[in-house]
Design an enzyme around this catalytic site. Structure first.
Site, PDB file in Angstrom:
ATOM      1  N   HIS A  62     -20.023  17.220  31.157  1.00  0.00           N
ATOM      2  CA  HIS A  62     -20.023  16.018  30.331  1.00  0.00           C
ATOM      3  C   HIS A  62     -21.386  15.332  30.383  1.00  0.00           C
ATOM      4  CE1 HIS A  62     -15.324  15.534  30.478  1.00  0.00           C
ATOM      5  NE2 HIS A  62     -15.723  16.643  29.904  1.00  0.00           N
ATOM      6  N   ASP A  87     -16.909  18.504  34.034  1.00  0.00           N
ATOM      7  CA  ASP A  87     -17.026  17.042  33.893  1.00  0.00           C
ATOM      8  C   ASP A  87     -18.497  16.703  34.124  1.00  0.00           C
ATOM      9  OD1 ASP A  87     -16.538  14.209  33.892  1.00  0.00           O
ATOM     10  OD2 ASP A  87     -14.454  14.616  34.398  1.00  0.00           O
TER      11      ASP A  87
END
Ligand SMILES: *[C@@H]1O[C@H](CO)[C@@H](O)[C@H](O)[C@H]1NC(C)=O
Ligand SMILES: *[C@@H]1O[C@H](CO)[C@@H](O)[C@H](O)[C@H]1NC(C)=O
Ligand SMILES: *[C@@H]1O[C@H](CO)[C@@H](O)[C@H](O)[C@H]1NC(C)=O
Ligand SMILES: *[C@@H]1O[C@H](CO)[C@@H](O)[C@H](O)[C@H]1NC(C)=O
Ligand SMILES: *[C@@H]1O[C@H](CO)[C@@H](O)[C@H](O)[C@H]1NC(C)=O
Ligand SMILES: *[C@@H]1O[C@H](CO)[C@@H](O)[C@H](O)[C@H]1NC(C)=O
Ligand SMILES: *[C@@H]1O[C@H](CO)[C@@H](O)[C@H](O)[C@H]1NC(C)=O
Ligand SMILES: *[C@@H]1O[C@H](CO)[C@@H](O)[C@H](O)[C@H]1NC(C)=O
Ligand SMILES: *[C@@H]1O[C@H](CO)[C@@H](O)[C@H](O)[C@H]1NC(C)=O
Ligand SMILES: *[C@@H]1O[C@H](CO)[C@@H](O)[C@H](O)[C@H]1NC(C)=O
Ligand SMILES: *[C@@H]1O[C@H](CO)[C@@H](O)[C@H](O)[C@H]1NC(C)=O
Ligand SMILES: *[C@@H]1O[C@H](CO)[C@@H](O)[C@H](O)[C@H]1NC(C)=O
Length: 467
Positions: free
Chosen positions: A298, A275
């Site tokens: 991410h 993430d």
């Protein structure tokens, strides 16, 4: 003869000094070079505008004892910390494993160092000194998911909870040891129930002045770090990694999220996660992030912001410099919820918040196999763009510079390499995209653009901007 005399003296000192559960020595250990020296990582090349307070040397040492049988060592840790608070150095012995099965509130800390030792210092017996330096001290959290769901510290924002909370003033944590979140049980439980609360591995809550350095963080159930209500903290040389061994992937494993915090440096990290590598949550100000290697993430994200109706979120004066970003969904990313309530998923919904994103610079990023090199969205969580444009965000985005990016994106959005969409030209201004040498695998460099004034003069848009 001389040697055995020294040994005898050492043993004598040792048995006198190491009698209590939180084995204490005045400077027996540090004077013999047995505890790690404080690292000396300079802040650089960039620094936030403000100065960082100095940290006086510590004058006593407390070694934490491990039960060595897999049972909870939390009380020993707490005792050592209490003994050595206000001027001491707590040592987690090299090669030792500690188990934490109790939520520890460590927000009372003042002028203290927490570190691992250079050598194994569990004494007696004395002959255990100087075991090989290739064994790492490890602190592992239990995987009693029922206990932690009931007792982990609730941190208000996004239902976040932490295994422990470390705060106070002038606290240094270092030593090359490992914090292990024992996440597998959590990854598997989350796959069955997305509403469980998974603890964050390292909670820095209300810390004013401190350095967190030279640590390995592994298998966090959720985010690896959360820093909230803090100021003047430097995080250097942190290694993050941990994957699921089952078919259930480790989700939401952000490297670090900053919240209600000011004057923070995050530098020289190596993050392998799934993430955000770094994420600036509401009220993150004067932050420098530099020399980062991020893989599988991410990206470096502002937000998401504007999630809570009527709340004011500010993110300003952020400098992100020299990032290597591989196998990620994004490089630079700004995500803001629209003016209307939206649901991204069952456990993530929001919209309608107020505030501003201001003076953000992303300078120098090397990307490889990244879906979007740059993504700015003011329609986060709202797939219906018509609806997003009907209810523009009340959270403005201005004075954002993205420059000196190079590399190749992934195939995912080819021919696109970026997405630059605001909810209205009235709420986005001075977005500057400069010297971007990023191509898709097919050699194009196209962006989806929307509602950003002047954007089509800076990048090649596939759609016409409203601005
Ligand atoms: C931060 O401080 C505020 C105000 O004192 C408090 O309400 C909040 O619980 C603290 N913690 C976090 C994570 O925001
Ligand atoms: C917190 O969790 C509850 C369910 O446990 C969920 O309804 C809510 O949306 C969550 N809040 C946020 C901000 O994620
Ligand atoms: C970074 O930390 C690791 C231990 O986690 C240590 O081995 C390494 O030497 C540190 N790097 C620097 C540059 O100090
Ligand atoms: C919990 O952790 C222990 C110790 O690491 C491990 O032996 C056990 O398999 C784990 N249980 C689950 C359900 O992951
Ligand atoms: C950029 O970061 C990398 C990885 O941390 C580091 O090796 C390199 O020296 C940094 N470059 C500059 C110019 O600071
Ligand atoms: C880097 O990320 C990719 C994609 O998530 C992963 O397959 C790979 O194992 C990661 N590399 C390391 C060293 O963790
Ligand atoms: C953020 O700062 C703004 C302005 O000072 C304040 O109104 C707001 O309540 C703060 N939000 C949080 C989550 O602390
Ligand atoms: C903008 O942020 C940078 C750090 O990135 C800081 O040096 C500068 O002073 C800020 N400008 C304003 C107007 O606050
Ligand atoms: C998107 O929102 C608009 C405006 O409310 C609505 O007319 C349209 O049906 C929506 N589209 C979809 C696919 O839901
Ligand atoms: C927020 O935005 C909505 C839709 O754009 C608007 O109707 C509303 O008045 C705004 N709220 C505030 C408090 O500014
Ligand atoms: C914001 O950007 C504009 C245009 O580049 C510039 O004129 C202005 O001074 C900037 N504002 C601040 C406070 O830096
Ligand atoms: C836009 O595309 C044209 C034609 O391919 C190219 O010459 C130009 O450099 C591109 N502009 C940018 C900012 O990438």
């Amino acid at each position: 003869m001389r040697v055995s005399l020294l040994l005898a003296v050492a043993l004598l000192e040792a048995s006198a000094v190491f009698a209590t559960p939180s084995v204490r020595g005045t400077d027996f250990l540090s004077s013999r070079g047995l505890v790690s020296k404080r690292p000396n990582h300079p802040i650089g090349p960039h620094r936030p505008g403000k100065a960082f307070p100095s940290s006086p040397p510590r004058t006593k040492t407390c070694v934490v004892k491990s039960h060595r049988d897999g049972t909870d060592d939390s009380q020993n840790i707490l005792n050592a910390i209490k003994d050595c608070n206000n001027g001491g150095h707590v040592v987690f012995s090299h090669g030792e494993k500690y188990i934490i099965g109790t939520a520890l509130d460590l927000t009372f800390l003042k002028n203290i160092d927490l570190g691992t030792s250079l050598h194994f210092v569990h004494i007696p017996p004395i002959y255990e000194l100087n075991i090989p330096a290739d064994i790492q001290g490890t602190i592992q959290f239990t995987n009693d998911t029922a206990y932690w769901q009931a007792h982990a510290f609730r941190q208000v924002f996004q239902n976040a909870t932490t295994f422990f909370q470390l705060g106070g003033s002038d606290v240094n944590v270092y030593g090359g040891g490992t914090l292990d979140g024992n996440g597998q049980a959590w990854y598997d439980l989350y796959a069955r129930d997305i509403y469980i609360l998974r603890p964050i591995l390292f909670g820095t809550i209300g810390l004013h002045g401190g350095r967190i350095e030279d640590l390995n963080m592994r298998y966090s159930p959720q985010w690896y770090n959360f820093i909230a209500n803090s100021s003047d903290v430097v995080f250097s040389n942190i290694s993050i990694s941990g994957y699921s061994k089952s078919k259930n992937t480790a989700k939401n494993t952000d490297g670090i999220d900053t919240y209600r915090s000011d004057n923070i440096v995050i530098q020289d990290w190596h993050v392998d996660n799934g993430d955000d590598c770094v994420s600036f949550k509401p009220n993150s100000t004067n932050i420098v992030v530099q020399n980062m290697i991020c893989n599988g993430s991410h990206g470096i994200s502002v937000g998401s912001l504007g999630q809570y109706l009527g709340e004011v979120d500010i993110v300003k004066n952020i400098y992100v410099y020299n990032v290597s970003m591989s196998n990620a969904s994004d490089g630079a990313r700004i995500k803001v919820w629209p003016g209307i309530s939206s649901a991204l998923s069952g456990d993530l919904q929001g919209g309608g918040g107020l505030g501003s994103v201001f003076n953000i610079t992303y300078d120098t990023m090397k990307i490889s196999n990244v879906d979007y090199a740059i993504e700015i969205t003011q329609c986060y969580g709202q797939k219906n763009l018509t609806l997003c444009n009907q209810f523009p965000s009340n959270l403005t985005i201005s004075n954002v510079t993205v420059r000196n990016f190079k590399g190749t994106t992934s195939k995912k959005y080819d021919p696109l390499v970026g997405y630059l969409v605001c909810s209205s030209p009235m709420v986005c201004s001075n977005i500057n995209i400069e010297n971007i040498n990023v191509k898709s695998p097919s050699g194009t460099s196209l962006y989806t653009c929307g509602s950003i004034p002047g954007i089509e003069r800076q990048v090649n848009c596939t759609t016409k901007s409203d601005g």
